[in-house]
Write an enzyme that holds these catalytic residues in place. Structure first.
Site, PDB file in Angstrom:
ATOM      1  N   GLU A  16      -6.190  -7.335  -1.415  1.00  0.00           N
ATOM      2  CA  GLU A  16      -6.725  -7.031  -0.154  1.00  0.00           C
ATOM      3  C   GLU A  16      -8.136  -6.695  -0.213  1.00  0.00           C
ATOM      4  OE1 GLU A  16      -4.725  -4.940   2.894  1.00  0.00           O
ATOM      5  OE2 GLU A  16      -2.678  -5.289   2.138  1.00  0.00           O
ATOM      6  N   GLU A  43       0.807  -1.255   0.130  1.00  0.00           N
ATOM      7  CA  GLU A  43      -0.024   0.027   0.015  1.00  0.00           C
ATOM      8  C   GLU A  43       0.798   1.266  -0.006  1.00  0.00           C
ATOM      9  OE1 GLU A  43      -4.210  -1.329   1.832  1.00  0.00           O
ATOM     10  OE2 GLU A  43      -2.611  -0.479   3.240  1.00  0.00           O
TER      11      GLU A  43
END
Length: 334
Positions: free
Chosen positions: A267, A160
């Site tokens: 995710e 991320e």
């Protein structure tokens, strides 16, 4: 099929058709060894104890994602995930038939949009030294996995990273240096196995402008990668999935067209105590990724579904308080 006649004899030629690659359905399960070490027990719906990986496999999962920290602490929730532990768990998962994704955090603990802290051992390095340490760490982990017989299908260079990584050196405030780091990671992975697909991962999968900003800059810096990885958590933007799924679909299509890359939701998660809503979220996400043209949507992975809240404190797991899988995970059976 083609039909030809040769000297009056019918000859039938069958063309070779390449099977579409299997859709990846799975989860990041990096907490499992620590959960087991602290005595947590996993149960099937009939109350019998069972290997958690088998429970996930029974629900249609075929892929695991494992994170790697650099020099982690021994905290069961925010530490571990060293090279040695990750390799050992990867061997176990592969023996059970799971496909493998390795996720490099390039930190001693969590790296995410709010924090991208350098490992303690790298804090005082010059940028050139940092880039070399980055390459060496990636190469070392991937080489160790290969020597252990683990075939990694995908590798994430960073976790991320909309704001970059290894702050401040690799921040998006300095895209030139971030581009160098991302390419160092790509080169290290490909030096071990050219067949591995390298993923670059950004959060808020329904935010098309966030992805365009990041990947336009990556393109300008000639960053090399194979797959765009997305996180998709309606919970964190305080919306229901019904309000954001259309934006996710639009972004996925835009990424494929704009950057000519494959995409993957690496995710996803919903609230553990809203079972039906989480199941519907998963069904919608899987449907959106499967529907992408030319098999460019590679798969969907849940983040730590087995991380039951009483152990982890994490409310977006998909496990019941009695140690059994949430029925929400049945979404992966289709």
């Amino acid at each position: 099929m083609r039909k030809l006649f040769f000297n009056g004899i019918l000859i039938v030629l069958f063309s070779t058709v390449a099977w579409a690659q299997e859709f990846a359905k799975g989860a990041d399960v990096s907490w499992v060894p620590q959960m087991e070490a602290t005595g947590y027990q996993f149960y099937d719906t009939d109350g019998t104890k069972k290997d958690v990986l088998q429970l996930l496999k029974d629900r249609g999962m075929n892929t695991v994602r494992l994170r790697v920290f650099v020099n982690p602490s021994d905290d069961p929730r925010s530490g571990h995930c060293s090279k040695e532990e990750t390799v050992a768990f990867a061997v176990r998962a592969q023996k059970m038939g799971f496909r493998m994704m390795i996720n490099f955090h390039y930190s001693d603990s969590w790296a995410d949009p709010s924090k991208q802290n350098k490992p303690e051992a790298w804090k005082n390095l010059s940028f050139d030294q940092l880039a070399q340490a980055f390459y060496d760490h990636t190469f070392d982990v991937m080489t160790t996995l290969k020597k252990a017989g683990v075939t990694s299908e995908w590798v994430q260079i960073g976790n991320e990273i909309p704001g970059g990584m290894l702050w401040p050196d690799g921040s998006t405030d300095n895209w030139k240096q971030l581009g160098i780091l991302l390419n160092k990671g790509y080169d290290a992975v490909k030096a071990v196995d050219k067949q591995i697909k390298v993923i670059v991962h950004v959060d808020e999968g329904d935010n098309i402008q966030k992805f365009r900003t990041f990947f336009d800059n990556a393109t300008a810096q000639k960053v090399q990668y194979d797959v765009i990885g997305l996180s998709y958590y309606p919970f964190w933007v305080k919306k229901d999935y019904t309000e954001t799924i259309a934006n996710l679909e639009s972004n996925l299509k835009d990424l494929i067209t704009r950057y000519q890359k494959e995409v993957m939701v690496v995710e996803v998660g919903g609230e553990y105590d809203k079972v039906e809503n989480t199941k519907a979220l998963l069904e919608a996400t899987i449907k959106a990724v499967r529907a992408l043209p030319d098999n460019k949507g590679l798969g969907v992975l849940y983040w730590e579904p087995q991380g039951e809240k009483s152990w982890s404190g994490y409310s977006l797991s998909a496990w019941l308080p009695n140690g059994q899988p949430s029925p929400a995970l049945d979404a992966f059976k289709n």
